[in-house]
Motif scaffolding. Structure first.
Motif, PDB file in Angstrom:
ATOM      1  N   SER A 113       0.865  -1.177   0.000  1.00 52.84           N
ATOM      2  CA  SER A 113       0.000   0.000   0.000  1.00 52.84           C
ATOM      3  C   SER A 113       0.901   1.226   0.000  1.00 52.84           C
ATOM      4  O   SER A 113       2.114   1.121   0.196  1.00 52.84           O
ATOM      5  CB  SER A 113      -0.899   0.002   1.233  1.00 52.84           C
ATOM      6  N   ASP A 114       0.326   2.399  -0.193  1.00 52.36           N
ATOM      7  CA  ASP A 114       1.125   3.628  -0.186  1.00 52.36           C
ATOM      8  C   ASP A 114       1.809   3.844   1.158  1.00 52.36           C
ATOM      9  O   ASP A 114       2.971   4.240   1.219  1.00 52.36           O
ATOM     10  CB  ASP A 114       0.256   4.836  -0.527  1.00 52.36           C
ATOM     11  N   SER A 115       1.094   3.589   2.245  1.00 52.34           N
ATOM     12  CA  SER A 115       1.683   3.797   3.571  1.00 52.34           C
ATOM     13  C   SER A 115       2.793   2.780   3.837  1.00 52.34           C
ATOM     14  O   SER A 115       3.816   3.117   4.434  1.00 52.34           O
ATOM     15  CB  SER A 115       0.613   3.726   4.663  1.00 52.34           C
ATOM     16  N   GLU A 116       2.621   1.547   3.382  1.00 48.59           N
ATOM     17  CA  GLU A 116       3.674   0.542   3.550  1.00 48.59           C
ATOM     18  C   GLU A 116       4.902   0.895   2.727  1.00 48.59           C
ATOM     19  O   GLU A 116       6.036   0.712   3.175  1.00 48.59           O
ATOM     20  CB  GLU A 116       3.161  -0.842   3.155  1.00 48.59           C
ATOM     21  N   ASP A 128       8.363  -5.628  -3.873  1.00 48.25           N
ATOM     22  CA  ASP A 128       6.967  -5.784  -4.261  1.00 48.25           C
ATOM     23  C   ASP A 128       6.787  -7.043  -5.110  1.00 48.25           C
ATOM     24  O   ASP A 128       5.857  -7.818  -4.897  1.00 48.25           O
ATOM     25  CB  ASP A 128       6.499  -4.547  -5.033  1.00 48.25           C
ATOM     26  N   HIS A 178       3.155  -7.812   6.105  1.00 52.82           N
ATOM     27  CA  HIS A 178       2.281  -6.657   6.356  1.00 52.82           C
ATOM     28  C   HIS A 178       2.312  -6.310   7.843  1.00 52.82           C
ATOM     29  O   HIS A 178       2.412  -5.135   8.213  1.00 52.82           O
ATOM     30  CB  HIS A 178       0.833  -6.949   5.942  1.00 52.82           C
TER      31      HIS A 178
END
Length: 175
Positions: A29-32, A64, A79
């Motif tokens: 995700s963007d935050s990760e 990724d 995660h």
């Protein structure tokens, strides 16, 4: 004169932000992405002369790619590890998330976490560091800097079906 509703304006902003961002990740995700990038800046020698930066070594894209194809259990563990790394500063007296700390504060925190009595916290930091270093030093751009000549006889790189599939996803050519 045409007036935009708030909803239309926000949709337009999101659309433009999506166009601006050419990098598309399938696992993170963007935050990760922000957290792992901040972590990588601390544990990798990217500030050293002659060492490639995160983009040159393709760190986030390779992470990724690798994590996209592993089992769901491993994906969930990673995660969780990233989430722990993002929120752990709050337990150590910082009033900020890991990705928002300055580089100096992140470095001090990582050193502090290495000395903690918590096996879980040390495992999180150690496993994140292991994976980030594996991807970074596995890239050809780092080999000259660490005096590694490359594989014996320098065979051509052969990509697996998973890597080819991932590259097709990145290019928008889903199969």
């Amino acid at each position: 004169m045409y007036s935009f509703s708030r909803k239309s304006f926000l949709a337009l902003l999101l659309f433009c932000a999506g166009i601006k961002s050419k990098i598309r990740y399938f696992y993170f995700s963007d935050s990760e992405t922000k957290t792992v990038t901040a972590f990588s800046e601390v544990v990798l020698p990217i500030a050293e002369p002659g060492m490639p930066n995160l983009e040159e070594a393709n760190v986030m894209r390779r992470l990724d790619e690798e994590l996209y194809f592993v089992s769901e259990e491993i994906q969930e563990d990673f995660h969780s590890a990233v989430m722990v790394m993002e929120y752990i500063p709050l337990l150590y007296g910082h009033f900020s998330f890991f990705s928002n700390l300055t580089l100096e504060k992140r470095e001090k925190l990582i050193l502090e976490l290495a000395e903690t009595d918590s096996d879980i916290v040390r495992a999180v930091v150690g496993n994140l560091k292991l994976l980030v270093c594996l991807v970074y030093y596995g890239h050809k751009s780092t080999w000259n800097s660490i005096s590694y000549p490359g594989p014996f006889a320098n065979p051509p790189e052969k990509w697996s079906e998973a890597r080819i599939h991932y590259q097709n996803l990145v290019k928008g050519q889903e199969i």
